[in-house]
Design an enzyme around this catalytic site. Structure first.
Site, PDB file in Angstrom:
ATOM      1  N   TYR A 189       1.310   2.778  -2.659  1.00  0.00           N
ATOM      2  CA  TYR A 189       2.727   2.523  -2.343  1.00  0.00           C
ATOM      3  C   TYR A 189       3.378   3.662  -1.559  1.00  0.00           C
ATOM      4  O   TYR A 189       4.535   3.562  -1.162  1.00  0.00           O
ATOM      5  CB  TYR A 189       3.526   2.303  -3.632  1.00  0.00           C
ATOM      6  CG  TYR A 189       3.053   1.129  -4.433  1.00  0.00           C
ATOM      7  CD1 TYR A 189       3.260  -0.169  -3.981  1.00  0.00           C
ATOM      8  CD2 TYR A 189       2.387   1.311  -5.637  1.00  0.00           C
ATOM      9  CE1 TYR A 189       2.812  -1.257  -4.714  1.00  0.00           C
ATOM     10  CE2 TYR A 189       1.937   0.231  -6.375  1.00  0.00           C
ATOM     11  CZ  TYR A 189       2.156  -1.049  -5.909  1.00  0.00           C
ATOM     12  OH  TYR A 189       1.711  -2.120  -6.636  1.00  0.00           O
ATOM     13  N   HIS A 238       9.719   0.412   0.076  1.00  0.00           N
ATOM     14  CA  HIS A 238      10.325   0.600  -1.245  1.00  0.00           C
ATOM     15  C   HIS A 238      10.333   2.073  -1.660  1.00  0.00           C
ATOM     16  O   HIS A 238      11.105   2.461  -2.531  1.00  0.00           O
ATOM     17  CB  HIS A 238       9.542  -0.216  -2.272  1.00  0.00           C
ATOM     18  CG  HIS A 238      10.369  -1.143  -3.103  1.00  0.00           C
ATOM     19  ND1 HIS A 238      11.699  -1.426  -2.881  1.00  0.00           N
ATOM     20  CD2 HIS A 238      10.026  -1.861  -4.207  1.00  0.00           C
ATOM     21  CE1 HIS A 238      12.125  -2.278  -3.795  1.00  0.00           C
ATOM     22  NE2 HIS A 238      11.137  -2.560  -4.609  1.00  0.00           N
ATOM     23  N   TYR A 258       7.204   1.910 -12.340  1.00  0.00           N
ATOM     24  CA  TYR A 258       7.472   1.098 -11.164  1.00  0.00           C
ATOM     25  C   TYR A 258       8.974   0.994 -10.970  1.00  0.00           C
ATOM     26  O   TYR A 258       9.757   1.116 -11.915  1.00  0.00           O
ATOM     27  CB  TYR A 258       6.809  -0.279 -11.288  1.00  0.00           C
ATOM     28  CG  TYR A 258       5.321  -0.170 -11.109  1.00  0.00           C
ATOM     29  CD1 TYR A 258       4.775   0.005  -9.843  1.00  0.00           C
ATOM     30  CD2 TYR A 258       4.475  -0.188 -12.207  1.00  0.00           C
ATOM     31  CE1 TYR A 258       3.410   0.141  -9.674  1.00  0.00           C
ATOM     32  CE2 TYR A 258       3.104  -0.051 -12.047  1.00  0.00           C
ATOM     33  CZ  TYR A 258       2.587   0.115 -10.778  1.00  0.00           C
ATOM     34  OH  TYR A 258       1.233   0.270 -10.615  1.00  0.00           O
ATOM     35  N   ASN A 314      11.214  -1.212 -10.667  1.00  0.00           N
ATOM     36  CA  ASN A 314      12.042  -2.120 -11.461  1.00  0.00           C
ATOM     37  C   ASN A 314      12.255  -1.647 -12.889  1.00  0.00           C
ATOM     38  O   ASN A 314      13.013  -2.266 -13.630  1.00  0.00           O
ATOM     39  CB  ASN A 314      11.423  -3.516 -11.472  1.00  0.00           C
ATOM     40  CG  ASN A 314      11.328  -4.101 -10.078  1.00  0.00           C
ATOM     41  OD1 ASN A 314      11.806  -3.520  -9.099  1.00  0.00           O
ATOM     42  ND2 ASN A 314      10.706  -5.249  -9.970  1.00  0.00           N
TER      43      ASN A 314
END
Length: 183
Positions: free
Chosen positions: A14, A19, A60, A62
């Site tokens: 990532y 993001h 993560y 969220n």
């Protein structure tokens, strides 16, 4: 004590995704301040300086709120002294805007922070990631930047790190910072 948290997802896969722009800005700010994240606690990394903390959750995106809530409780940080840096799908790539408070605007990491803190009255530094290819939002935010976007990306990271530095180091009110930088 001020707290700046950059949102992103942990893991190499990532690292260069849209993001993770919050992480990129934290990295730039740490470079400017000649600091490094040296504490691992509450499922995140952070550095505590005399009058501020700079942090990245290791959860993560969220699920970022639990880490922030634990830092806030442990260090007795006032909600008004929190700045969360995150990607903003509503803005074109390169746009950087401060926001006093308000809803999550669809940003799930911010929604989790609101839920964990029990308030939406914390400050945000929103960094645009949008381009014209928004067919699948979940895939888009986890996609990497295209080569032709890198100049805008670097400019946004530089601008956002200046704003974050100003938030930490100046005695300007947040309203004054918004007037100065939200143009």
């Amino acid at each position: 004590m001020k707290l700046i948290v950059g949102l992103g997802n942990p893991g190499f896969e990532y690292e260069h995704t849209r993001h993770n722009i919050g992480f990129k800005i934290i990295d730039k700010l740490l470079d400017v301040l000649n600091l490094e994240l040296n504490k691992s606690q509450f499922n995140g990394l952070y550095v505590k300086h005399d009058d501020f903390i700079i942090a990245k959750p290791l959860t993560y995106m969220n699920l970022s709120g639990n880490f922030i809530r634990q830092l806030v409780n442990f260090y007795k940080i006032q909600i008004d002294d929190i700045l969360v840096i995150h990607d903003e799908l509503a803005f074109n790539l390169g746009v950087v805007r401060l926001k006093q408070n308000g809803s999550a605007n669809g940003q799930k990491g911010v929604a989790n922070i609101i839920s964990q803190l029990g308030t939406q009255n914390f400050k945000r530094l929103r960094v645009g990631i949008k381009n014209e290819d928004l067919k699948n939002i979940a895939s888009f935010v986890l996609s990497k930047f295209a080569p032709n976007e890198l100049i805008l990306l670097e400019s946004a990271i530089a601008s956002a790190s200046v704003i974050a530095y100003d938030f930490l180091k100046s005695n300007k009110s947040f309203s004054k910072l918004m007037n100065e930088y939200n143009q």
